[in-house]
Design a protein around this motif. Sequence first.
Motif, PDB file in Angstrom:
ATOM      1  N   ALA A   5       0.709  -1.442   0.094  1.00  0.00           N
ATOM      2  CA  ALA A   5      -0.070  -0.132  -0.124  1.00  0.00           C
ATOM      3  C   ALA A   5       0.812   1.419  -0.026  1.00  0.00           C
ATOM      4  O   ALA A   5       0.394   2.182  -0.498  1.00  0.00           O
ATOM      5  N   LEU A   6       2.096   1.115   0.472  1.00  0.00           N
ATOM      6  CA  LEU A   6       2.990   2.538   0.565  1.00  0.00           C
ATOM      7  C   LEU A   6       3.246   2.759  -0.956  1.00  0.00           C
ATOM      8  O   LEU A   6       3.436   3.922  -1.116  1.00  0.00           O
ATOM      9  N   VAL A   7       3.287   1.871  -1.786  1.00  0.00           N
ATOM     10  CA  VAL A   7       3.583   2.069  -3.221  1.00  0.00           C
ATOM     11  C   VAL A   7       2.340   2.496  -4.015  1.00  0.00           C
ATOM     12  O   VAL A   7       2.328   3.679  -4.291  1.00  0.00           O
ATOM     13  N   VAL A   8       1.374   1.557  -3.745  1.00  0.00           N
ATOM     14  CA  VAL A   8       0.222   1.935  -4.643  1.00  0.00           C
ATOM     15  C   VAL A   8      -0.236   3.419  -4.051  1.00  0.00           C
ATOM     16  O   VAL A   8      -1.016   4.039  -4.903  1.00  0.00           O
ATOM     17  N   GLY A   9      -0.420   3.570  -2.636  1.00  0.00           N
ATOM     18  CA  GLY A   9      -1.073   4.659  -2.211  1.00  0.00           C
ATOM     19  C   GLY A   9      -0.639   5.837  -2.865  1.00  0.00           C
ATOM     20  O   GLY A   9      -1.072   7.007  -2.962  1.00  0.00           O
TER      21      GLY A   9
END
Length: 627
Positions: free
Chosen positions: A414-418
């Motif tokens: 989620a750190l990347v996608v967010g």
Amino acid sequence: MTFSAFLVQLLNGLAGASSLFLVAAGLSLIFGVTRIVNFAHGSFYMLGVYLAVALTGKLGAGIGFWPSVLLAALAVGLIGAVVEVLLLRRIYRAPELFQLLATFALVLVIKDAALWLWGAEDLLGPRAPGLAGSIEILGRRFPTYDLLLIAIGPAVLGLLTLLLTRTRWGTLVRAATQDREMVGALGVNQAVLFTSVFALGALLAGLGGALQVPREPASLHLDLLTIGDAFVVVVVGGMGSIPGAYVAALLIAEIKALCIGIGTVQIGGIDFSFSKLTLVVEFLVMAVVLVVRPWGLMGRPQGVSRNAGAAEAPLRPADQRLKVAGLVLLIVLLALPWWGANMPYATVLAIDLLTAALFAASLHFIMGPAGMHSFGHAAYFGLGAYGAALLMLRLQLPMELALVVAPLVAALGALVVGWFSVRLTGVYLAMLTLAFAQIVWSVTFQWDDFTGGSNGLTGVWPAAWLGDKSAYYLLVLITVALAGWALRRIVFSPFGYAMRAGRDSPLRSDAIGIDVKRVQWVAFVIAALFAGLAGALYAFSKGSISPDSMHVGKSVDGLVMVLLGGVQTLAGPWVGAVTFTWLQDSIARNTEYWRALLGGVILLLVLAFPMGLAGWVRLRYERWVIR
């Protein structure tokens, strides 16, 4: 690939683009005017195929073929009008995503209606009269019927363009797409306009399906297969843009056709299978387009809503009565293993209910307080589940440590996608989350050596001291209760107030120094962390995990849980998850047509409780307390 093979693949792409465009054009019209994210649009396509097959059987495959195609499309358009009048017109004042719940229920009802009418077996339709053969193009055979499909796409685009630009109705549709509040203020009968638009959109989907009868069999799986591609085309082309839908359909269909034509190639001694990309290539295209041009290829940036700045009713901490009720409920749940000693299935079902509730609560965390809509939240549930399984099976970590580390795997994803997702808003944000989720699912589905591919992973059992289901249930209950308490504490912390401020008024929040996008990014990661925890608990409860745990269907289930319970209350996702999971389990075990019954129950709940179950209970409770 030879030039002739390349040309034939391009033509195949053009033929596929025409059918995809018809479905996407109808979906784009419906969303542009009504703002409804119509999950049932793929069901209209499926009905078009089934009705065309049935009508050709009655009227004959010869002279009756083309009348059957037109009658099937008209019938689907009429069904769409009836659906809009009887159902959707009653919930236009409900939150937009709550309308999505109603259309999801329609998917279930229509699927089982098709199952009842035509059975579970695929149905083959006849060839088009006079177009059953093929022609030679540079030494290769190409179906004659596909040439007709290639011509139909531009023809329908031209007719729609004339309808929208040369008629008064088209002018009203274009005006409603830009500012439907102003159209209503000018005295236009919105009810009639919405019904006509919905009927035309359904007719186009039915026509797209009916025209596919010579190319593919009628199948109960066509609804969900079609709606995913249609959403992608609409978003890539630009919401509400018919020419954009055609360009996007061409782009995606051609890329998929070329991937099939290229097949497997060797680069640097490594085999690359481009044909496998067809599972996810449209979502790759959508992700790239939305990152570079957030409003689509031919769309326009979304204007500021006239309701911007109107805050929702503030969330309030539970009063003393509710705290006591919550404590009593926890005590009852702790005693369940002893009360249900003679009903072992009750413990198994309770574990499923708890993991579903935590998954729904994590999704609600970004949908409610943060105001972000995600159509791909199952990716983080799956990352947590696969993280736990792989940590145990590949790295030989103990179950307890894998349970702690697995949620961090989901948070890292989620750190990347967010970082990309929070730069968008509304349906564009939701579709970008869907794109990334489908990419993760595709990698998991095809990476046989590492993730087990379509077979998944087995042997993911809890530690010996948790071998008894009752012991594992208590661990799940305590973990979920602590996670729910942590989410609630975050919501009522300064960070939680910053989230809600950014949701209600981004401009004012920015003016007082709140970095709205950073706050949303952190919220996105927190939600994924708890979804990953739910996934890890689920994996250990089942002893195995498969790619279905992160498929789009799982994300839709999460949306249904949140919306069924109510977005405006913190108890909503918990109530919705328990209600939906229990209904799904109990109904599925008692009837073959469980989808229709479940969909009917959801429709009744939508009409009776437009604020969600928990929202309705909260409203009644507040009135009772005031009295």
